[in-house]
Design a protein around this motif. Structure first.
Motif, mmCIF file in Angstrom:
data_model
loop_
_atom_site.group_PDB
_atom_site.id
_atom_site.type_symbol
_atom_site.label_atom_id
_atom_site.label_comp_id
_atom_site.label_asym_id
_atom_site.label_seq_id
_atom_site.Cartn_x
_atom_site.Cartn_y
_atom_site.Cartn_z
ATOM 1 N N ASP A 1 32.124 -81.101 53.634
ATOM 2 C CA ASP A 1 32.087 -80.366 52.369
ATOM 3 C C ASP A 1 30.870 -79.459 52.252
ATOM 4 O OD1 ASP A 1 30.224 -82.277 52.253
ATOM 5 O OD2 ASP A 1 30.833 -83.171 50.359
ATOM 6 N N GLY A 2 30.219 -79.185 53.377
ATOM 7 C CA GLY A 2 29.116 -78.232 53.349
ATOM 8 C C GLY A 2 27.737 -78.861 53.379
ATOM 9 N N ALA A 3 27.638 -80.181 53.162
ATOM 10 C CA ALA A 3 26.325 -80.821 53.199
ATOM 11 C C ALA A 3 25.845 -80.980 54.642
ATOM 12 C CB ALA A 3 26.379 -82.183 52.525
ATOM 13 N N PHE A 4 26.799 -81.171 55.552
ATOM 14 C CA PHE A 4 26.459 -81.179 56.981
ATOM 15 C C PHE A 4 26.922 -79.862 57.572
ATOM 16 C CE2 PHE A 4 27.381 -81.896 61.454
ATOM 17 C CZ PHE A 4 26.217 -82.507 61.881
ATOM 18 N N ILE A 5 25.988 -79.142 58.182
ATOM 19 C CA ILE A 5 26.324 -77.815 58.695
ATOM 20 C C ILE A 5 26.261 -77.854 60.214
ATOM 21 C CG2 ILE A 5 25.648 -75.390 58.717
ATOM 22 C CD1 ILE A 5 24.121 -76.294 55.997
ATOM 23 N N GLU A 6 27.365 -77.512 60.853
ATOM 24 C CA GLU A 6 27.356 -77.456 62.306
ATOM 25 C C GLU A 6 26.658 -76.190 62.741
ATOM 26 O OE1 GLU A 6 31.332 -78.068 63.605
ATOM 27 O OE2 GLU A 6 31.257 -80.173 63.031
ATOM 28 N N ALA A 7 25.545 -76.359 63.444
ATOM 29 C CA ALA A 7 24.682 -75.206 63.702
ATOM 30 C C ALA A 7 24.795 -74.696 65.129
ATOM 31 C CB ALA A 7 23.240 -75.560 63.375
ATOM 32 N N GLY A 8 25.772 -75.177 65.880
ATOM 33 C CA GLY A 8 25.918 -74.659 67.242
ATOM 34 C C GLY A 8 25.138 -75.490 68.240
ATOM 35 N N GLU A 9 25.403 -75.214 69.521
ATOM 36 C CA GLU A 9 24.822 -76.020 70.591
ATOM 37 C C GLU A 9 23.331 -75.750 70.781
ATOM 38 O OE1 GLU A 9 26.216 -78.183 72.717
ATOM 39 O OE2 GLU A 9 28.376 -77.861 72.717
ATOM 40 N N ASN A 10 22.862 -74.630 70.270
ATOM 41 C CA ASN A 10 21.499 -74.216 70.578
ATOM 42 C C ASN A 10 20.494 -74.851 69.614
ATOM 43 O OD1 ASN A 10 19.091 -72.791 70.870
ATOM 44 N ND2 ASN A 10 20.175 -71.004 71.651
ATOM 45 N N ASP A 11 19.674 -75.768 70.144
ATOM 46 C CA ASP A 11 18.715 -76.472 69.298
ATOM 47 C C ASP A 11 17.631 -75.551 68.754
ATOM 48 O OD1 ASP A 11 20.121 -78.732 69.651
ATOM 49 O OD2 ASP A 11 18.691 -79.766 70.928
ATOM 50 N N ASN A 12 17.305 -74.492 69.511
ATOM 51 C CA ASN A 12 16.287 -73.552 69.031
ATOM 52 C C ASN A 12 16.726 -72.881 67.739
ATOM 53 O OD1 ASN A 12 13.951 -73.527 70.585
ATOM 54 N ND2 ASN A 12 14.993 -72.503 72.267
ATOM 55 N N LEU A 13 18.031 -72.696 67.610
ATOM 56 C CA LEU A 13 18.571 -72.076 66.413
ATOM 57 C C LEU A 13 18.300 -72.969 65.206
ATOM 58 C CD1 LEU A 13 20.319 -69.487 66.241
ATOM 59 C CD2 LEU A 13 22.257 -70.988 65.885
ATOM 60 N N ILE A 14 18.506 -74.286 65.377
ATOM 61 C CA ILE A 14 18.256 -75.228 64.284
ATOM 62 C C ILE A 14 16.777 -75.203 63.908
ATOM 63 C CG2 ILE A 14 18.379 -77.652 63.592
ATOM 64 C CD1 ILE A 14 20.760 -78.022 65.320
ATOM 65 N N VAL A 15 15.918 -75.156 64.944
ATOM 66 C CA VAL A 15 14.480 -75.116 64.691
ATOM 67 C C VAL A 15 14.134 -73.905 63.827
ATOM 68 C CG1 VAL A 15 12.245 -74.752 65.793
ATOM 69 C CG2 VAL A 15 13.855 -76.372 66.777
ATOM 70 N N GLN A 16 14.693 -72.744 64.198
ATOM 71 C CA GLN A 16 14.405 -71.526 63.434
ATOM 72 C C GLN A 16 14.883 -71.629 62.001
ATOM 73 O OE1 GLN A 16 15.874 -67.896 65.083
ATOM 74 N NE2 GLN A 16 14.620 -68.084 66.914
ATOM 75 N N LYS A 17 16.099 -72.169 61.820
ATOM 76 C CA LYS A 17 16.650 -72.260 60.469
ATOM 77 C C LYS A 17 15.832 -73.219 59.627
ATOM 78 C CE LYS A 17 21.412 -70.947 61.312
ATOM 79 N NZ LYS A 17 22.731 -71.435 61.678
ATOM 80 N N LEU A 18 15.356 -74.311 60.243
ATOM 81 C CA LEU A 18 14.578 -75.290 59.488
ATOM 82 C C LEU A 18 13.261 -74.692 59.015
ATOM 83 C CD1 LEU A 18 14.980 -78.633 61.417
ATOM 84 C CD2 LEU A 18 16.121 -77.887 59.351
ATOM 85 N N SER A 19 12.596 -73.931 59.885
ATOM 86 C CA SER A 19 11.299 -73.409 59.458
ATOM 87 C C SER A 19 11.479 -72.375 58.358
ATOM 88 C CB SER A 19 10.512 -72.851 60.649
ATOM 89 O OG SER A 19 11.328 -72.115 61.499
ATOM 90 N N GLY A 20 12.671 -71.797 58.261
ATOM 91 C CA GLY A 20 12.912 -70.845 57.176
ATOM 92 C C GLY A 20 13.416 -71.506 55.911
ATOM 93 N N ASN A 21 13.862 -72.740 55.990
ATOM 94 C CA ASN A 21 14.472 -73.398 54.832
ATOM 95 C C ASN A 21 13.912 -74.812 54.674
ATOM 96 O OD1 ASN A 21 16.092 -74.559 52.932
ATOM 97 N ND2 ASN A 21 18.005 -74.308 54.050
ATOM 98 N N PRO A 22 12.851 -74.957 53.867
ATOM 99 C CA PRO A 22 12.170 -76.254 53.771
ATOM 100 C C PRO A 22 13.041 -77.361 53.171
ATOM 101 C CG PRO A 22 11.034 -74.550 52.483
ATOM 102 C CD PRO A 22 12.250 -73.914 53.053
ATOM 103 N N LYS A 23 14.185 -77.005 52.560
ATOM 104 C CA LYS A 23 15.014 -78.029 51.934
ATOM 105 C C LYS A 23 15.937 -78.705 52.933
ATOM 106 C CE LYS A 23 15.164 -76.762 47.131
ATOM 107 N NZ LYS A 23 15.515 -75.477 46.530
ATOM 108 N N ALA A 24 16.107 -78.094 54.105
ATOM 109 C CA ALA A 24 17.098 -78.611 55.043
ATOM 110 C C ALA A 24 16.477 -79.579 56.045
ATOM 111 C CB ALA A 24 17.735 -77.443 55.790
ATOM 112 N N LEU A 25 17.312 -80.491 56.529
ATOM 113 C CA LEU A 25 16.943 -81.363 57.640
ATOM 114 C C LEU A 25 17.758 -80.934 58.850
ATOM 115 C CD1 LEU A 25 16.984 -84.907 55.999
ATOM 116 C CD2 LEU A 25 14.984 -83.641 56.705
#
Lengths: 340, 408
Positions: free
Chosen positions: A213-237
């Motif tokens: 329902d949108g609380a878990f977001i599939e961010a793709g195979e690339n872990d670096n992408l998740i790292v980038q998104k996290l540093s831009g969005n302090p609310k996300a894990l």
């Protein structure tokens, strides 16, 4: 005429290459083991007279498929895997003549749940993670679609912010390991789900399904992408491999799981609960046919590579305890047969 | 004298035209903004990869270790001499972590070039490790990065004496892949891309053009040629991974060609770009006015002479543009190469068409997936090289078109 010449040319090239003996080890398999395997390969190429092995990043399943396709120069010699080989895969292997396989466990990989350093650090239990991410959760003795929108609704001690977790897609080995080590572990703690045990399929769905329902977001195979998104969005894990946390310690912090933080020491000691073993498998029929196989395995299974002070630890591999390492090195150098 | 209704209609029509122009300019502006944003982020992230941190220390080329080839030992004793207070084994390990594990190569090359160095002392700039590189370039601070407190202290003391400096990163252009970011380069991938492109061009151009010429100039118009035409148009739209699967089945499994070879990569990319080249060539051939053919026929030229002497040269600019754009597209592909084993870690630079190789976009993909921080800037730098590659090819297409262009 032109076509005939072309066909002849192609055929010549093909035969020439088939006749040519391969003098280079070929490795396929998991993208999680890839950084470690390549490091060993590079060291091996530098410090011996053998050629540097060629390593393909195909994913664990794809690697085992290629590995099990047959014996001979056209097939890979070693496959890396972020999970243990399955009995069904061993059968496929045997059907294609790949009967003698040596299994080598190389160490552990921690899976972390992290957020940006600008936010406060999370202290979660596996049950809380399950309640936040499962598709169906037990409420008042019944399984219902996950109603939790914020962390505070799960536990009053958690921050009052919406649940937003970035994680790997189902095709990823990291996702499999996360489901196995967190979700399935946690769902054994809820009597409502344990009661489902008689219905194996329903139990499996309850334990393994992640909310959509949108609380878990599939961010793709690339872990670096998740790292980038996290540093831009302090609310996300985010959920990813330990080596990415290690490299980005200036931007991210790992959440405590059951009160233990994901540090090198805590994962190595086994206190941090979410870690999985990594393996590679050697085709014994190729040992002696391809030069350097024995030496490569010995290099991998040496203290200077997978030991606590070895160069793989520097790349983020969590070493096995000393006794296990010794036993595994023995198994690797003696090329013991795989026992399921 | 215009009446009022006409005047109003005229004003509306003019307004519509102005609006249309405005829309056009707006869409160009949006496209440009995206392009600029892409370039700015890539160049902004990547330009630092062209410089590499080095640490200058005085190395004494003692005869003993040089004879044994223990150049890593020379690096270690040089560092130990610079920080004599570091004695414990673990502290030394930390100290040696400042320097790249590949730093000894420089010393080996120096001694090979000038054996007179043995027994002498020289100040040599040694390659710093990627962690030091990231701190010195300011991507992470010394405290928050992977350096330990003592390493940060030593680095600060080295910086005070001016021993740490940035130099041009030649390794990035000459080396193959490596797991140590400071030793990794795009050299292997560039050579692999070139090999694959040569194969693609040499096969796709003659095959594509002859197919187009036959279909356009010689083939009878019947149901068969129509079927072929429909199929070619369909093939041009097939996802590239399908060509990879075809390549795996045909070249690797049936013809037993080696995995990861640029020859096979080139063959797969040929299959992929052929339909595009055929379609472009046919369009170019169609654009040659029939009067040229009729005039040549009228003067007694055979059909082959008409094609080779007149139609083909006139259609060449269009054919070349189509070919180059199709090849440029092909060298940006990774998906079909995954199946034939070119998405791989390959350290050695390929020396032939059968050596294992990878290509530039695959190198970008592999680095983008690596945990090491220093690969972030290298990924962007590799994208810059790939973009330069494509820009050169497109420029070539424009130059060729201008050179051969004819007007009627």
């Amino acid at each position: 005429m032109l076509k005939k010449t072309l066909a002849a040319a192609v055929a010549t090239v093909a035969f020439a290459s088939a006749a040519e003996a391969r003098d280079q080890i070929r490795i396929v398999g998991s993208s999680t083991v890839y950084p470690f395997s390549t490091t060993v390969a590079e060291q091996f190429g530098k410090s011996t007279s053998y050629k540097t092995p060629v390593i393909e990043s195909t994913g664990s399943g794809g690697g085992i498929k290629l590995f099990c396709a047959g014996v001979g120069l056209g097939h890979p010699d070693i496959t890396n895997s972020s999970r243990r080989i399955k009995a069904s895969e061993v059968e496929t292997c045997a059907k294609n003549g790949v009967t003698a396989i040596t299994e080598v466990k190389i160490g552990y990989d921690g899976i972390v749940i992290a957020n940006a350093k600008t936010a406060s650090r999370f202290d979660l239990s596996r049950e809380q993670v399950f309640l936040a991410l499962a598709k169906q959760v037990p409420v008042d003795g019944k399984l219902v679609a996950n109603p939790y929108k914020t962390w505070k609704q799960i536990d009053a001690k958690l921050p009052d912010q919406p649940i937003e977790v970035l994680g790997p897609p189902p095709t990823s080995g990291t996702r499999d390991a996360f489901v196995e080590l967190v979700m399935e572990e946690a769902c054994g703690k809820f009597p409502e789900i344990v009661a489902l045990k008689s219905d194996a399929a329903a139990h499996k769905t309850a334990c393994q399904s992640v909310r959509e329902d949108g609380a878990f977001i599939e961010a793709g195979e690339n872990d670096n992408l998740i790292v980038q998104k996290l540093s831009g969005n302090p609310k996300a894990l985010g959920i990813f491999g330990y080596s990415f946390l290690d490299q980005n310690a200036d931007k991210l912090q790992g959440s405590l799981i059951n009160g233990v933080q994901p540090s090198f020491e805590e994962i190595a000691s086994g206190k941090y609960p979410v870690s999985r073993p990594l393996f590679f498998y050697v085709k014994k029929a190729h040992v002696g046919q391809i030069p350097g196989m024995r030496e490569f395995v010995a290099e991998f299974a040496s203290e200077k590579s997978w030991g606590p002070d070895g160069y793989l630890a520097d790349k983020g591999l969590i070493p096995m305890p000393t006794a296990e390492r010794k036993a595994m090195a023995e198994q690797a150098t003696s090329m013991a047969d795989l026992k399921m | 004298m215009i009446d009022e209704r006409t005047a109003r209609r005229l004003a509306r029509r003019h307004a519509a035209e102005r609006r249309f122009k405005l829309y056009g300019m707006a869409s160009v502006a949006v496209a440009l903004a995206f392009l600029v944003a892409l370039l700015v982020t890539i160049v902004g992230k990547g330009y630092t990869a062209f410089a590499q941190t080095g640490i200058a220390v005085e190395v004494s080329f003692d005869a003993g270790p040089v004879k044994e080839g223990d150049f890593a030992g020379l690096v270690k004793s040089a560092l130990a001499a610079r920080f004599p207070e570091v004695t414990a084994r673990n502290d030394k390990r930390e100290l040696f972590g400042l320097i790249s594990s590949g730093a000894d190569r420089v010393l080996r090359d120096m001694v090979q070039d000038d054996p007179g160095l043995i027994g002498q002392r020289r100040v040599v700039t040694l390659l710093a490790s990627d962690d030091v590189d990231m701190v010195f370039k300011g991507h992470v601070t010394a405290e928050s990065g992977r350096l330990t407190a003592r390493q940060a202290e030593w680095l600060a003391s080295l910086r005070q004496t001016g021993a740490v400096s940035l130099g041009f990163n030649t390794t990035f252009f000459t080396a193959g892949d490596s797991r140590e970011p400071e030793l990794a380069g795009v050299g292997g991938a560039v050579v692999g891309s070139l090999f694959a492109m040569v194969v693609t061009l040499c096969l796709a151009f003659p095959l594509g053009v002859s197919t187009a010429v036959y279909l356009e100039e010689f083939a009878p118009k019947n149901r068969w040629t129509e079927l072929i035409e429909v199929n070619i148009n369909n093939l041009a739209a097939v996802p590239s991974i399908v060509f990879g699967l075809l390549g795996l089945a045909l070249f690797l499994n049936f013809l037993n060609m080696p995995r990861s070879a640029p020859l096979v990569g080139g063959l797969v990319l040929t299959l992929m770009s052929l339909p595009v080249i055929i379609i472009a060539s046919r369009a170019a051939l169609k654009a040659v006015p029939p009067s040229i053919r009729e005039a040549a026929r009228g003067l007694g030229a055979s059909r082959l002479q008409v094609v080779t002497h007149h139609v083909l040269p006139l259609a060449m600019p269009g054919i070349l543009t189509g070919t180059i754009i199709a090849t440029a597209h092909a060298i940006g592909e990774t998906a079909p190469l995954l199946m034939i084993g070119m998405v791989a870690f390959i350290v050695d630079i390929p020396a032939g068409f059968l050596d294992p190789a990878t290509v530039l976009p695959v190198q970008v993909y592999l680095w983008a997936d690596s945990p090491e921080r220093a690969f972030v800037e290298r990924t962007s730098a590799a994208i810059m090289i790939l973009l330069a590659f494509l820009a050169v090819m497109n420029l070539l297409a424009i130059v060729l078109r201008k050179k051969f262009e004819r007007r009627w």
